[in-house]
Each structure stands twice: as C-alpha cells, then as structure tokens.
Design a protein around this motif. Sequence first.
Motif, PDB file in Angstrom:
ATOM      1  N   ILE A  58     -29.990  55.350  32.489  1.00 28.45           N
ATOM      2  CA  ILE A  58     -29.003  55.204  31.418  1.00 28.45           C
ATOM      3  C   ILE A  58     -27.633  55.085  32.069  1.00 28.45           C
ATOM      4  N   PHE A  59     -26.971  53.974  31.806  1.00 25.73           N
ATOM      5  CA  PHE A  59     -25.650  53.718  32.365  1.00 25.73           C
ATOM      6  C   PHE A  59     -24.598  54.048  31.299  1.00 25.73           C
ATOM      7  N   PHE A  60     -23.914  55.182  31.472  1.00 22.16           N
ATOM      8  CA  PHE A  60     -22.832  55.570  30.572  1.00 22.16           C
ATOM      9  C   PHE A  60     -21.523  54.985  31.102  1.00 22.16           C
ATOM     10  N   GLY A  61     -20.868  54.201  30.270  1.00 19.49           N
ATOM     11  CA  GLY A  61     -19.616  53.581  30.678  1.00 19.49           C
ATOM     12  C   GLY A  61     -18.776  53.251  29.466  1.00 19.49           C
ATOM     13  N   ALA A  62     -17.754  52.432  29.665  1.00 21.05           N
ATOM     14  CA  ALA A  62     -16.887  52.014  28.560  1.00 21.05           C
ATOM     15  C   ALA A  62     -16.146  50.752  28.962  1.00 21.05           C
ATOM     16  N   VAL A  87     -25.146  52.540  27.682  1.00 21.54           N
ATOM     17  CA  VAL A  87     -24.742  53.308  26.503  1.00 21.54           C
ATOM     18  C   VAL A  87     -23.230  53.506  26.556  1.00 21.54           C
ATOM     19  N   PRO A  88     -22.476  52.983  25.577  1.00 20.25           N
ATOM     20  CA  PRO A  88     -21.040  53.239  25.541  1.00 20.25           C
ATOM     21  C   PRO A  88     -20.783  54.732  25.343  1.00 20.25           C
ATOM     22  N   ALA A  89     -20.158  55.370  26.308  1.00 16.33           N
ATOM     23  CA  ALA A  89     -19.905  56.811  26.230  1.00 16.33           C
ATOM     24  C   ALA A  89     -18.815  57.100  25.208  1.00 16.33           C
ATOM     25  N   THR A  90     -18.998  58.175  24.447  1.00 13.86           N
ATOM     26  CA  THR A  90     -17.959  58.614  23.515  1.00 13.86           C
ATOM     27  C   THR A  90     -17.084  59.628  24.234  1.00 13.86           C
ATOM     28  N   VAL A  91     -15.814  59.305  24.398  1.00 12.84           N
ATOM     29  CA  VAL A  91     -14.879  60.132  25.162  1.00 12.84           C
ATOM     30  C   VAL A  91     -13.789  60.636  24.230  1.00 12.84           C
ATOM     31  N   PRO A  92     -13.600  61.984  24.133  1.00 13.60           N
ATOM     32  CA  PRO A  92     -12.546  62.513  23.272  1.00 13.60           C
ATOM     33  C   PRO A  92     -11.187  61.906  23.607  1.00 13.60           C
ATOM     34  N   GLY A  93     -10.461  61.526  22.561  1.00 18.01           N
ATOM     35  CA  GLY A  93      -9.139  60.964  22.766  1.00 18.01           C
ATOM     36  C   GLY A  93      -9.129  59.472  23.010  1.00 18.01           C
ATOM     37  N   ARG A  94     -10.306  58.877  23.127  1.00 17.25           N
ATOM     38  CA  ARG A  94     -10.406  57.432  23.342  1.00 17.25           C
ATOM     39  C   ARG A  94     -11.060  56.775  22.128  1.00 17.25           C
ATOM     40  N   ARG A 110     -23.649  63.450  24.431  1.00 15.00           N
ATOM     41  CA  ARG A 110     -23.691  64.916  24.338  1.00 15.00           C
ATOM     42  C   ARG A 110     -24.927  65.469  25.046  1.00 15.00           C
ATOM     43  N   ARG A 111     -26.060  64.843  24.823  1.00 17.18           N
ATOM     44  CA  ARG A 111     -27.316  65.355  25.387  1.00 17.18           C
ATOM     45  C   ARG A 111     -27.270  65.410  26.906  1.00 17.18           C
ATOM     46  N   PHE A 112     -26.687  64.381  27.533  1.00 19.11           N
ATOM     47  CA  PHE A 112     -26.658  64.334  28.990  1.00 19.11           C
ATOM     48  C   PHE A 112     -25.343  64.849  29.575  1.00 19.11           C
ATOM     49  N   GLN A 113     -24.557  65.527  28.715  1.00 15.24           N
ATOM     50  CA  GLN A 113     -23.339  66.194  29.165  1.00 15.24           C
ATOM     51  C   GLN A 113     -22.463  65.276  30.024  1.00 15.24           C
ATOM     52  N   VAL A 114     -22.146  64.107  29.467  1.00 17.36           N
ATOM     53  CA  VAL A 114     -21.342  63.119  30.197  1.00 17.36           C
ATOM     54  C   VAL A 114     -19.891  63.607  30.251  1.00 17.36           C
ATOM     55  N   ARG A 115     -19.429  63.967  31.442  1.00 15.74           N
ATOM     56  CA  ARG A 115     -18.075  64.479  31.630  1.00 15.74           C
ATOM     57  C   ARG A 115     -17.145  63.422  32.225  1.00 15.74           C
ATOM     58  N   GLN A 116     -17.714  62.451  32.912  1.00 12.77           N
ATOM     59  CA  GLN A 116     -16.909  61.393  33.501  1.00 12.77           C
ATOM     60  C   GLN A 116     -17.744  60.119  33.563  1.00 12.77           C
ATOM     61  N   ILE A 117     -17.052  58.991  33.557  1.00 11.21           N
ATOM     62  CA  ILE A 117     -17.732  57.699  33.644  1.00 11.21           C
ATOM     63  C   ILE A 117     -17.132  56.902  34.798  1.00 11.21           C
ATOM     64  N   PRO A 118     -17.948  56.016  35.421  1.00 11.58           N
ATOM     65  CA  PRO A 118     -19.347  55.725  35.108  1.00 11.58           C
ATOM     66  C   PRO A 118     -20.279  56.863  35.511  1.00 11.58           C
ATOM     67  N   ILE A 168     -26.855  59.022  39.632  1.00 11.04           N
ATOM     68  CA  ILE A 168     -27.141  58.321  40.884  1.00 11.04           C
ATOM     69  C   ILE A 168     -26.038  57.317  41.232  1.00 11.04           C
ATOM     70  N   THR A 169     -24.859  57.451  40.629  1.00 11.62           N
ATOM     71  CA  THR A 169     -23.768  56.542  41.007  1.00 11.62           C
ATOM     72  C   THR A 169     -23.424  56.645  42.498  1.00 11.62           C
ATOM     73  N   PRO A 170     -23.428  57.857  43.105  1.00 10.35           N
ATOM     74  CA  PRO A 170     -23.170  57.915  44.551  1.00 10.35           C
ATOM     75  C   PRO A 170     -24.218  57.159  45.364  1.00 10.35           C
ATOM     76  N   ALA A 171     -25.469  57.150  44.886  1.00 14.33           N
ATOM     77  CA  ALA A 171     -26.534  56.433  45.599  1.00 14.33           C
ATOM     78  C   ALA A 171     -26.271  54.931  45.595  1.00 14.33           C
ATOM     79  N   VAL A 172     -25.767  54.423  44.468  1.00 18.64           N
ATOM     80  CA  VAL A 172     -25.449  52.993  44.373  1.00 18.64           C
ATOM     81  C   VAL A 172     -24.378  52.628  45.384  1.00 18.64           C
ATOM     82  N   THR A 173     -23.327  53.431  45.443  1.00 21.11           N
ATOM     83  CA  THR A 173     -22.246  53.195  46.394  1.00 21.11           C
ATOM     84  C   THR A 173     -22.748  53.292  47.829  1.00 21.11           C
TER      85      THR A 173
END
Length: 464
Positions: free
Chosen positions: A57-61, A94-101, A134-142, A158-163
């Motif tokens: 699941i790729f959380f981004g915006a 999945v477009p992440a829902t970010v407070p204030g955005r 919410r379920r995956f506790q997304v605190r930062q994106i990507p 696994i974003t560090p693995a991609v890099t």
Amino acid sequence: RERSEDGEVGLLRRARQTHTMSGVNDFTAMFGSTLYKDGVGEVGTKASLKDKPHVAIFFGAAWSGSCKQFMTPLVQVYKKLIEEKGKQLEIVYVPATVPGRPAEDETSFKELMSMMPWLGVPHHRKSVHKKLTRRFQVRQIPMLVLLDADGKTIHRDITPAVTHIVEDHDGDTFADQFPWAEKRHSNIKDMLGESFVKSDGSTVSISELEGKYIGILFSATWHWSCRRFQQMLDYMYEKLKSEGKAFEIIDMDFSEEMQWLAMPERSFAEKQKLGEAFRVEQCPMLVIIDPEGNVVTTEGTEIVSKDTDGECFPWTPKPLYDLSTLEPEILGEMNDTVTCVVLCEGCDDATKAAVSEAMMPVAAEAFEAAKASGCEAGMLFFTATETSDVVYQLRMSCELGEATSTPQLVMLDIPDSGAYYVFDGDNIDSEMMRSFIEDYDDEKLERKELQEEDEEEEGAVEAA
C-alpha cells in the motif's frame, strides 16, 4: 447500518469478516470492490490481486513534493522486482488523509495515477482512504506498507528499501532478498543472543530468563538524560524484583553500577539488529517484550516516568481502557490517535456495566485489526466510569456539561487541530458505536474544536 453511501462495509466489520476468512485472499474487504487503473478506469479488486503473494500500500498525496520525488525510484524498483527478478508484487495507491491538508481532488488524483503503472483506491472512496490511513498509523508520507496474501503486515514501511536498491552499490543483491520482513515481527528473544553479563562480570544464560518479561534498554551512561532515566528505572526495577515480578532488563551499554544485565561487549551484530528492528534514533529507549518474545510496547521510557512504582506491570495493551484511571502504557497516545470515549460517571452501576459490555466488541475488533496490521491501535476506546481531573477537563473542553444519568459518546481527533465529535442520541449500543465511527470516516458528523478559552484545561486533556 450495514453500509455507507459509497457501498463500503465499515473497516471494523471488514476486519471481523476478514479475520474469519482464514487463508482467503480477499483484499475487497480492505480496498473495496474495485480499484482504479490509469487508462482503464475501475477494475475488480479480487481479480486484479488474485494470486498476488505480496501487495504494497503506497500512502502518498498529489500535493506532496516528496511523494512525487519518490515516484521515480519506486517505479524503477517496481519494474526491477517484477520484470528482472520475477517477483510477484502489486502496489495499491491510497491518498493519505493528513490533518490540516485538504483532501486530494479528482484531477490531482488522476494526474498522479498517470505516473503509476500500478493500481489505486478510487478517488470517490474517501472513507476508505481515511480508514486505511488510520489503520496503518500513517504519520508521514510517502509510506509503503508491505502485506502478504492475507492482508497481514510483513513490513510497516519499505520506503528505505526502495531507496537502498536505487542508490547503494549492493542494491541489486538486496532486491533479490524481497520480501523484506520486518525484524520486530520476529521473535525478539531470538535476536538477543545466548548469554548476558552482570555488573560483577558473571554471565546469565538466555534460558534463565524463561517466563520473564524483558526490558531492552538502549541507553548511554555518558549522556545526562540517560543517567536521569536510569535513576527512575533503578527504583522501578528494584521494586518489581522485591515483589517477585517476572521482569528483567538487558542493557545495550555495560556499566559497573547497573543492577540488571547487559549485552556482552562482543555482541556487535546482535546490537545492530536490535537497533535496526526498533529504529532507534535517540536514547534512552526502553522496549518491553513478553515471555514469548513478542513486543509489548516500545514506549517503555514513558511508562517508567508515569508508573514509577510499576503498579501496572506488565503493561500489555488492552482493547478498552477506563479514562478515570488512565494506565501508563496508554498515556500520551490520545495526542496522536483518534479516541472514542463514553462518559458514564453519572450513571448507575448497571448502566456503566452495559456501556462497557457494548463497547468491548467494537474496541476488540479495532484492536485485532491493529494487530493484524502490525501497528499500534488506529483508534483508542475508553469508558469514563468515575470522576477524575482528566474526565472533568474533557467535559469542559468538549462543552459536555456536568455528568448526567445518561451516557455520552464523544470522538476525539486531537491530531486534527483538536477536533471532536459528539454523538447525538441516548441509545449507545455496539451497532450505534459502529455507525458513529462510520459516519466519522464518511465525514458526516458535525466537527467541533476543543475549547481554547482556558489553555490550561486543553493542555490537561492533551496531556492525557
């Protein structure tokens, strides 16, 4: 209510259904019946993800520059894994829902999807975006969560693995090791080694720690904050030991003054693995594991500072808490997590018992969904059965007035600029709670904000 307007069954009910479908690959319960593919439109979820042993699941915006930058290496790695390495992988955006955005608009969603050779949860399914964030506790994106065929989490990010694959000289070899299982999902006791050192130089075998909860301490004796924390930990450790509690501490840093055990100086590999497993970025950090080697909490330092006498040992997470007697393992979580509270301190004992009975299955569903996701709970659940400073401050901040003989249900979303939502009704049973949560996800509730007239009152609620 069985379904929301967009036809999606609520996340908590989905989690319950998915949990009973042992071995069935059904991501429909997680994403919905269809997924979006650029140039095609909506396609069936079940057919698209059939026989895929790994789904990320790729959380981004679309508004995030860092997400757009990450797209180039992610596409490169996606093609490498599938075309060069023969790996079976699919990605779902999945477009992440970010407070204030603001929520991602459809044009921006489709523009971003045009850069992706994979799938996405359709733009109109905003409640699913919110629930998964919410379920995956997304605190930062990507953020890139890796799941197995049953939707269980293999790795939380696994974003560090991609890099690593793109930028480092051994990237190609590292790609061969896909999937990269998260080490903290392993038996942590197996990572500790075979023996440990006491302050007098004698050794203790791992077998002597059978049946004990273990605190793994990442600290540095030369650092003032670590020394101050160790003084508090000394007191708790001595008290728990004197009471015969099954508890031991293993320190990464040996000291002749320590009461507990330490990793041998030669254990470089073990220390590195533990540091990587828990992403240790600052000290002190105290991780508690149970006798089977499972992680109880990574917030041991918070626990020691709040539960100095160890009265709540062994601090194992629970589905449902009482806000009147806050327990240390949950302190501070309300600041970062959506929280459901039923205030019933003015009710009779029979009503209080009925409220707890109604709330428990809803809380347990969320609790089990979080465990399956390999994350902390995406939503916390509390009753408030007695008056306390925290309960009083909550009432004042949410303008709920004095306690009454009727239970009151409120949803706190402090990360979203102190937002809260009040249930408008008297009949608070399990189904009504599920409906209230679904309405929150569907953004159908009236949004209010915690009162700022008295900063001290708001601070007291946030301090909880």
